[in-house]
Design a protein around this motif. Structure first.
Motif, PDB file in Angstrom:
ATOM      1  N   GLY A 132       0.773  -1.228   0.000  1.00  0.00           N
ATOM      2  CA  GLY A 132       0.000   0.000   0.000  1.00  0.00           C
ATOM      3  C   GLY A 132       0.806   1.280   0.000  1.00  0.00           C
ATOM      4  N   ASN A 133       1.867   1.324   0.780  1.00  0.00           N
ATOM      5  CA  ASN A 133       2.550   2.620   0.822  1.00  0.00           C
ATOM      6  C   ASN A 133       3.441   2.874  -0.384  1.00  0.00           C
ATOM      7  N   LYS A 134       3.620   1.856  -1.211  1.00  0.00           N
ATOM      8  CA  LYS A 134       4.299   2.117  -2.489  1.00  0.00           C
ATOM      9  C   LYS A 134       3.411   2.978  -3.384  1.00  0.00           C
ATOM     10  N   ALA A 135       2.134   2.992  -3.072  1.00  0.00           N
ATOM     11  CA  ALA A 135       1.208   3.796  -3.874  1.00  0.00           C
ATOM     12  C   ALA A 135       1.543   5.284  -3.796  1.00  0.00           C
ATOM     13  N   TYR A 136       2.013   5.724  -2.643  1.00  0.00           N
ATOM     14  CA  TYR A 136       2.317   7.163  -2.547  1.00  0.00           C
ATOM     15  C   TYR A 136       3.792   7.463  -2.303  1.00  0.00           C
ATOM     16  N   HIS A 137       4.614   6.443  -2.207  1.00  0.00           N
ATOM     17  CA  HIS A 137       6.049   6.696  -2.080  1.00  0.00           C
ATOM     18  C   HIS A 137       6.709   6.597  -3.439  1.00  0.00           C
ATOM     19  N   THR A 138       6.514   7.619  -4.216  1.00  0.00           N
ATOM     20  CA  THR A 138       7.067   7.657  -5.558  1.00  0.00           C
ATOM     21  C   THR A 138       7.525   9.076  -5.856  1.00  0.00           C
ATOM     22  N   LYS A 139       8.412   9.216  -6.804  1.00  0.00           N
ATOM     23  CA  LYS A 139       8.933  10.546  -7.147  1.00  0.00           C
ATOM     24  C   LYS A 139       7.841  11.435  -7.743  1.00  0.00           C
ATOM     25  N   ASP A 140       6.764  10.822  -8.227  1.00  0.00           N
ATOM     26  CA  ASP A 140       5.707  11.605  -8.861  1.00  0.00           C
ATOM     27  C   ASP A 140       4.555  11.956  -7.924  1.00  0.00           C
ATOM     28  N   VAL A 141       4.734  11.778  -6.612  1.00  0.00           N
ATOM     29  CA  VAL A 141       3.634  12.061  -5.674  1.00  0.00           C
ATOM     30  C   VAL A 141       2.967  13.377  -5.949  1.00  0.00           C
ATOM     31  N   ASP A 142       3.771  14.418  -6.054  1.00  0.00           N
ATOM     32  CA  ASP A 142       3.185  15.759  -6.134  1.00  0.00           C
ATOM     33  C   ASP A 142       2.311  15.889  -7.376  1.00  0.00           C
ATOM     34  N   GLN A 143       2.847  15.410  -8.471  1.00  0.00           N
ATOM     35  CA  GLN A 143       2.094  15.465  -9.723  1.00  0.00           C
ATOM     36  C   GLN A 143       0.822  14.609  -9.628  1.00  0.00           C
TER      37      GLN A 143
END
Lengths: 224, 224
Positions: A132-143
């Motif tokens: 689950g937390n890979k869903a928002y732990h990415t370099k593109d979070v902000d976008q």
DNA sequence: TTTAAAATGATAGTATTACTATCATAAATA
DNA sequence: TATTTATGATAGTAATACTATCATTTTAAA
């Protein structure tokens, strides 16, 4: 009579609504199975295509890539939990009681059967726990965030934070506690299973019950 | 005079100790920079090799793959925090005061300078915040755990849980609270930066101070 | 100082991943 | 029945995640 539940998600998450076609629902069903079984890293569209006797190209018509598929599934789960909380706390006046039901809903969401044939809530819950937390732990979070890809999680956090504030309007950290309930819920089930030295939840017994007791203890203490 | 700090980690994490050679230290230094800058997914050994004017093959002589490199770096950070806690709480008798220092050490570890030239603690802290839980959210957790790859994190959790139990010996969830402190610390810095609706920590102000205040509040309430 | 051993570089190669493109066919709908 | 629309079949590409081999440089031992 049958009541069909269809959870609506942000349209940017998919190229074509998977819940509206046979192939789309198969993609959901078997991606859940395969991610649960092999993990997100080992999961590929090619393997999924083979499993469901389709092709890579066809799957790419539904989802841009596997990350967005994961995001879709995780959002689906968050929406489902939020929906459950709404149903279960309906007509409950007492805030404390309400919050207990919220905690129970978070912990036991996967046990309730929504009658969505192509979603195995139990396996989906495992995915949320493990990936689950890979869903928002990415370099593109902000976008991705600006496109509303985390709206479901935020809505859920907001809903829970409101109940928290009902219980204790002076508590200064309602959002923190709300998200912490989800994160703790996922983490400590995972820890109990894989890294037991990191938690007090025992691996053997009924983890869900123990977890629920623990979360309730934390909540009570913090809001007293 | 100079004091050289070398943090010893589980030997299974690397093929050749990177801290003992020039190339190894360069791998550590620039992998930290690149993972921080581009994210773990986009980071590859090939790109790192180009950056440091070496070759893929040479890097593979130090680390089996990038996942183990991440695990190595994250363990390094956990060891570093544990070391700091040990130093900072040395000779402090009062458990409550001790725990405050623990919290401060967790939140501010990256601000203390250990004099390890090839490790930018600040960037490494960012990595732990953004990519840290990928270190243990993998299908191989159990196998990696049995090899002792999470020993540093467990040792840290145990150390903190002991202080927690000193403050309140009747508190039933010392390990849960300990790991929760790390997870909250990382999560809410990340949320404040990228998903502010999920936290009460404000994005603009001095996040670390605010976070520390919040963690202390949680700890105080829970252990009272 | 020579010599052997160890570390690194240079280069090549392979299977898999993560796609994109095109065209044919099947299914649904107007 | 005509015509969109969805799916399948197939091919192709750039990048990734490695492994292998041999040459060269650096370090350490004799």
């Amino acid at each position: 009579m049958s009541i069909a539940i269809k959870i609506s998600l942000n349209e940017g998450l998919y190229l074509k609504e998977p819940q509206d076609s046979k192939l789309g629902r198969k993609i959901m069903q078997y991606s859940i199975e395969m991610i649960d079984e092999f993990g997100f890293e080992a999961f590929t569209f090619k393997k999924l295509a083979q499993k469901i006797n389709s092709t890579e190209a066809s799957i790419y018509r539904y989802f841009e890539n596997k990350h967005l598929l994961l995001l879709f599934l995780v959002n689906w789960y968050w929406e489902w939990v939020n929906y459950l909380i709404g149903i279960n706390t309906m007509n409950i006046a007492n805030p404390k009681e309400k919050l207990k039901i919220v905690v129970h809903s978070i912990v036991s969401a996967s046990k309730e059967d929504p009658g969505v044939a192509y979603v195995n809530e139990n396996k989906l819950h495992n995915i949320v726990i493990s990936e689950g937390n890979k869903a928002y732990h990415t370099k593109d979070v902000d976008q991705e965030n600006s496109k509303g890809f985390f709206k479901s999680y935020k809505a859920l956090a907001t809903a829970v934070s409101k109940v928290i504030s009902e219980v204790n309007p002076n508590f200064e950290y309602p959002y923190t506690l709300a998200t912490n309930l989800f994160e703790m819920s996922n983490n400590h089930i995972y820890f109990a299973q894989h890294l037991p030295r990191l938690t007090d939840v025992a691996a053997h017994k009924n983890k869900a019950d123990e977890l629920e007791t623990m979360l309730n203890y934390f909540v009570d203490k913090l809001l007293s």
